[in-house]
Design a protein around this motif. Sequence first.
Motif, PDB file in Angstrom:
ATOM      1  N   TRP A  67       0.831  -1.205   0.000  1.00  0.00           N
ATOM      2  CA  TRP A  67       0.000   0.000   0.000  1.00  0.00           C
ATOM      3  C   TRP A  67       0.862   1.251   0.000  1.00  0.00           C
ATOM      4  O   TRP A  67       0.593   2.211  -0.725  1.00  0.00           O
ATOM      5  N   LEU A  68       1.916   1.249   0.793  1.00  0.00           N
ATOM      6  CA  LEU A  68       2.808   2.411   0.855  1.00  0.00           C
ATOM      7  C   LEU A  68       3.486   2.647  -0.484  1.00  0.00           C
ATOM      8  O   LEU A  68       3.612   3.791  -0.940  1.00  0.00           O
ATOM      9  N   ARG A  69       3.920   1.561  -1.118  1.00  0.00           N
ATOM     10  CA  ARG A  69       4.546   1.723  -2.435  1.00  0.00           C
ATOM     11  C   ARG A  69       3.539   2.260  -3.447  1.00  0.00           C
ATOM     12  O   ARG A  69       3.881   3.075  -4.314  1.00  0.00           O
ATOM     13  N   ALA A  70       2.278   1.804  -3.348  1.00  0.00           N
ATOM     14  CA  ALA A  70       1.244   2.298  -4.259  1.00  0.00           C
ATOM     15  C   ALA A  70       1.015   3.797  -4.078  1.00  0.00           C
ATOM     16  O   ALA A  70       0.621   4.494  -5.014  1.00  0.00           O
ATOM     17  N   MET A  71       1.282   4.299  -2.867  1.00  0.00           N
ATOM     18  CA  MET A  71       1.124   5.726  -2.596  1.00  0.00           C
ATOM     19  C   MET A  71       2.409   6.511  -2.855  1.00  0.00           C
ATOM     20  O   MET A  71       2.449   7.719  -2.650  1.00  0.00           O
ATOM     21  N   GLY A  72       3.444   5.811  -3.322  1.00  0.00           N
ATOM     22  CA  GLY A  72       4.672   6.501  -3.698  1.00  0.00           C
ATOM     23  C   GLY A  72       5.742   6.540  -2.631  1.00  0.00           C
ATOM     24  O   GLY A  72       6.673   7.340  -2.711  1.00  0.00           O
ATOM     25  N   TYR A  73       5.641   5.679  -1.620  1.00  0.00           N
ATOM     26  CA  TYR A  73       6.622   5.674  -0.539  1.00  0.00           C
ATOM     27  C   TYR A  73       7.477   4.414  -0.593  1.00  0.00           C
ATOM     28  O   TYR A  73       6.970   3.326  -0.852  1.00  0.00           O
ATOM     29  N   ASP A  74       8.762   4.595  -0.326  1.00  0.00           N
ATOM     30  CA  ASP A  74       9.671   3.469  -0.175  1.00  0.00           C
ATOM     31  C   ASP A  74       9.691   3.112   1.307  1.00  0.00           C
ATOM     32  O   ASP A  74      10.182   3.899   2.131  1.00  0.00           O
ATOM     33  N   PRO A  75       9.159   1.947   1.685  1.00  0.00           N
ATOM     34  CA  PRO A  75       9.092   1.597   3.115  1.00  0.00           C
ATOM     35  C   PRO A  75      10.441   1.659   3.815  1.00  0.00           C
ATOM     36  O   PRO A  75      10.501   1.966   5.006  1.00  0.00           O
ATOM     37  N   SER A  76      11.522   1.407   3.083  1.00  0.00           N
ATOM     38  CA  SER A  76      12.849   1.404   3.717  1.00  0.00           C
ATOM     39  C   SER A  76      13.328   2.803   4.076  1.00  0.00           C
ATOM     40  O   SER A  76      14.279   2.955   4.838  1.00  0.00           O
TER      41      SER A  76
END
Length: 298
Positions: A67-76
Amino acid sequence: MFRSCLGFKINVFVAICLLLFVGSSLGQEGRAAARVGSETAKGGFRNEDAIRDKFNAYKTDEDARAWLRAMGYDPSKIASLVAVKPHGEKADVEVRISLLNSPQRCGDAESEPGAIATGAPATTLECREGISIKLVSSNQGFNQIDKRWLEHYAKMWKMPADVVAGLKLFVGETPPTKPGRSNVRMFLDEIDPKLKDAVVKFFNENKAAIISDLFAGDGEHSAGWIMVAFKPAEKTEWVLRSSQKTVEFYSEGDVELTRGGNLKIGRITMQRKGGDAGRDTAKMLQFKINPVELFNAK
């Protein structure tokens, strides 16, 4: 399918079954291709609380990381994350994200993300992502996206007097002026043609702004993202779209009366709430969609 088909001794039946199998496989691949930006949840979830909890466990939860990647965020690259459920707001879950040594922009997976950057030290960026969530179990079901008293909508959208007059008849705040399908209200195809035309014209001229309000709302707890979680059986599929893309998709189509005398605004249906054992709340105005359609939005 193959086992049942191979039981036939006549080759033509075998050929037909093979064609059906291939066609079914291609159809599934086509549907998968249309569902860009969606996946099948790894762990599954049942409600908004579970989605909030999954976000808070993003370091180990595969769904939340997707979900975070879909919103444009790199979880790392996330320094900290806190997900909460604001009460009575458009956003069902609000995710507050702190990024370290990041570019000066919040998530940008789509052209206009719903993130809002707030004041913070130069080395960090604080972002807020509001997510409106629709949980559905049937691909034919309808889901309410907004429901309020007519008076609220009239003030919010600055409705002209004739539009308000027509909608008061529609929801039953004004008694019917002639016999019709109901003895407590009138449908739009039963009211005076001038009032009906005024209602259609108003929603046609203000369609984009109205649909944006219905999905995203405004203010501090607006929803920049729309998530649909579809669980027809054991597995849960999800799709996450920016509010802008969602508004564009559900705006497609004309503003026109339905056969039942309600109003169709693109892909959205406006109707009287009804039910409630005849209590006054039955007179509220509500807007409904089929959330599963969002899986097919490009």
